[in-house]
Design a protein around this motif. Structure first.
Motif, PDB file in Angstrom:
ATOM      1  N   GLN A  41     104.632  21.341  69.916  1.00 27.55           N
ATOM      2  CA  GLN A  41     105.227  22.415  70.691  1.00 27.55           C
ATOM      3  C   GLN A  41     106.675  22.083  71.027  1.00 27.55           C
ATOM      4  OE1 GLN A  41     104.096  25.278  71.570  1.00 27.55           O
ATOM      5  NE2 GLN A  41     101.873  25.243  71.647  1.00 27.55           N
ATOM      6  N   PRO A  42     107.549  23.089  71.035  1.00 25.41           N
ATOM      7  CA  PRO A  42     108.899  22.844  71.542  1.00 25.41           C
ATOM      8  C   PRO A  42     108.845  22.508  73.028  1.00 25.41           C
ATOM      9  CG  PRO A  42     108.514  25.197  71.227  1.00 25.41           C
ATOM     10  CD  PRO A  42     107.329  24.483  70.638  1.00 25.41           C
ATOM     11  N   ALA A  43     109.894  21.883  73.508  1.00 24.83           N
ATOM     12  CA  ALA A  43     109.950  21.519  74.924  1.00 24.83           C
ATOM     13  C   ALA A  43     109.850  22.771  75.803  1.00 24.83           C
ATOM     14  CB  ALA A  43     111.241  20.774  75.219  1.00 24.83           C
ATOM     15  N   THR A  44     109.246  22.626  76.948  1.00 27.27           N
ATOM     16  CA  THR A  44     109.126  23.726  77.897  1.00 27.27           C
ATOM     17  C   THR A  44     110.487  24.045  78.508  1.00 27.27           C
ATOM     18  OG1 THR A  44     106.863  23.080  78.433  1.00 27.27           O
ATOM     19  CG2 THR A  44     108.007  24.489  80.021  1.00 27.27           C
ATOM     20  N   THR A  46     112.659  24.952  81.340  1.00 30.61           N
ATOM     21  CA  THR A  46     112.571  24.899  82.802  1.00 30.61           C
ATOM     22  C   THR A  46     113.899  25.240  83.469  1.00 30.61           C
ATOM     23  OG1 THR A  46     113.096  22.529  82.808  1.00 30.61           O
ATOM     24  CG2 THR A  46     110.755  23.143  82.739  1.00 30.61           C
ATOM     25  N   SER A 226     117.402  17.664  75.850  1.00 31.49           N
ATOM     26  CA  SER A 226     115.975  17.505  76.153  1.00 31.49           C
ATOM     27  C   SER A 226     115.156  18.712  75.704  1.00 31.49           C
ATOM     28  CB  SER A 226     115.782  17.310  77.658  1.00 31.49           C
ATOM     29  OG  SER A 226     116.036  18.524  78.365  1.00 31.49           O
ATOM     30  N   GLY A 227     115.817  19.834  75.450  1.00 31.91           N
ATOM     31  CA  GLY A 227     115.108  21.060  75.103  1.00 31.91           C
ATOM     32  C   GLY A 227     114.624  21.853  76.294  1.00 31.91           C
ATOM     33  N   HIS A 228     114.944  21.398  77.507  1.00 27.18           N
ATOM     34  CA  HIS A 228     114.474  22.108  78.704  1.00 27.18           C
ATOM     35  C   HIS A 228     115.423  23.219  79.153  1.00 27.18           C
ATOM     36  CE1 HIS A 228     111.090  19.497  79.118  1.00 27.18           C
ATOM     37  NE2 HIS A 228     111.830  18.415  79.288  1.00 27.18           N
ATOM     38  N   HIS A 252     118.616  28.145  72.219  1.00 29.05           N
ATOM     39  CA  HIS A 252     117.668  27.089  72.561  1.00 29.05           C
ATOM     40  C   HIS A 252     117.370  26.329  71.277  1.00 29.05           C
ATOM     41  CE1 HIS A 252     113.723  25.205  73.446  1.00 29.05           C
ATOM     42  NE2 HIS A 252     114.300  25.003  74.613  1.00 29.05           N
ATOM     43  N   SER A 254     114.821  25.443  69.834  1.00 27.97           N
ATOM     44  CA  SER A 254     113.667  25.919  69.063  1.00 27.97           C
ATOM     45  C   SER A 254     113.957  27.186  68.277  1.00 27.97           C
ATOM     46  CB  SER A 254     112.471  26.175  69.993  1.00 27.97           C
ATOM     47  OG  SER A 254     112.738  27.275  70.859  1.00 27.97           O
TER      48      SER A 254
END
Length: 302
Positions: A41-44, A46, A226-228, A252, A254
């Protein structure tokens, strides 16, 4: 939503041939276990940081803002995203509060305030962080326009019940760089350029170069890596050329060249703020199409 697929190796198998006990005849190695696959999964997401430019339509921005257009091509571009009103102020209120609150002009907070919540106050009420970075603002949460700062582009200043929070976290844009470096970008954030860099008083090319510098800076920071962090670039309204259709980019890690045709509005952006916070969308945002769904962003609980 697209996912990367990664092979998950089973237990290691001894190399070469094994020898049966009491016999010198080699036997074939045991067959390798089946390979399984797991979804990565891609980072959440936030954190959400929104950059706003002024008074230009989708076609104008695509033609005259090569950096922003390229950003949309690399990550994701909304082709059916509309502002909700004219002039500026009600659009900013819609983006961050899910409602225009009946405002139809650009008057300062001395003429218009609301006790309804903003997404910034919503973030703080949930123990999250919020910050507005306003370029050329002379001090925190300035309630009057001055020189290149326009309070009509600073929506938090209009939420009377959140004034103390605004005084603390609605800050000059000079603080943005430090927060990028320190991984301290807020869960609900907005960057408001001055009246030249937002293309209100200057050419779109000036705004495009400013965004190249500022968005580029954000993308060097740990929140982005971080992908957040998700980044949105949009315009408050058009100049009556395209029925309030404005260029809106969602960036993003993703996302890879997505083109979204779902009808979206500034109320959808207010909903995205709340969804990133894990909160109930405010006012009209509750029934607006979801940008998180349209762009396939991975949020907590999704």
């Amino acid at each position: 939503m697209s996912h990367r697929w990664a092979a998950v190796a089973g237990p290691a198998v001894a190399a070469g041939l094994s020898v049966l006990a009491g016999c010198g005849t080699p036997a074939p190695s045991a067959p390798a276990p089946p390979v399984t696959f797991a979804t990565v999964q891609p980072a959440t997401v936030t954190k959400l940081l929104v950059f706003v430019v002024e008074n230009h339509s989708l076609d104008q921005m695509r033609a005259e803002m090569p950096y922003v257009a390229a950003l949309g091509k690399q990550y994701a571009l909304a082709m059916s995203y509309r502002a909700v009103a004219h002039p500026s102020l009600p659009n900013y209120l819609a983006m961050t509060g899910g409602s225009t609150h009946g405002v139809t002009d650009d008057d300062p907070p001395s003429s218009h305030t609301t006790n309804a919540p903003s997404v910034f106050g919503q973030a703080l009420s949930k123990g999250r962080t919020a910050k507005v970075y306003a370029e050329a603002m002379p001090g925190n949460c300035a309630l009057e326009s001055s020189d290149q700062y326009a309070v009509k582009h600073n929506p938090w200043a209009y939420h009377l019940g959140e004034r103390s929070s605004c005084n603390q976290f609605d800050v000059p844009a000079t603080q943005l760089g430090k927060d990028v470096t320190n991984a301290a970008l807020p869960n609900a954030g907005m960057v408001v350029p001055d009246l030249c860099n937002d293309a209100h008083n200057c050419d779109l090319s000036v705004a495009d170069q400013w965004l190249r510098t500022q968005v580029g800076k954000v993308m060097t920071g740990p929140d982005w890596r971080s992908g957040h962090l998700a980044i949105v670039v949009t315009a408050d309204e058009d100049d009556d050329h395209q029925d309030n259709l404005v260029l809106t980019v969602v960036a993003h890690p993703s996302l890879h060249g997505a083109v979204v045709t779902t009808p979206l509005t500034h109320y959808s952006l207010a909903r995205l703020y709340s969804e990133v916070l894990g909160a109930k969308p405010l006012a009209e945002a509750a029934t607006a199409p979801s940008m998180a769904t349209a762009f396939g962003l991975h949020l907590a609980g999704s």
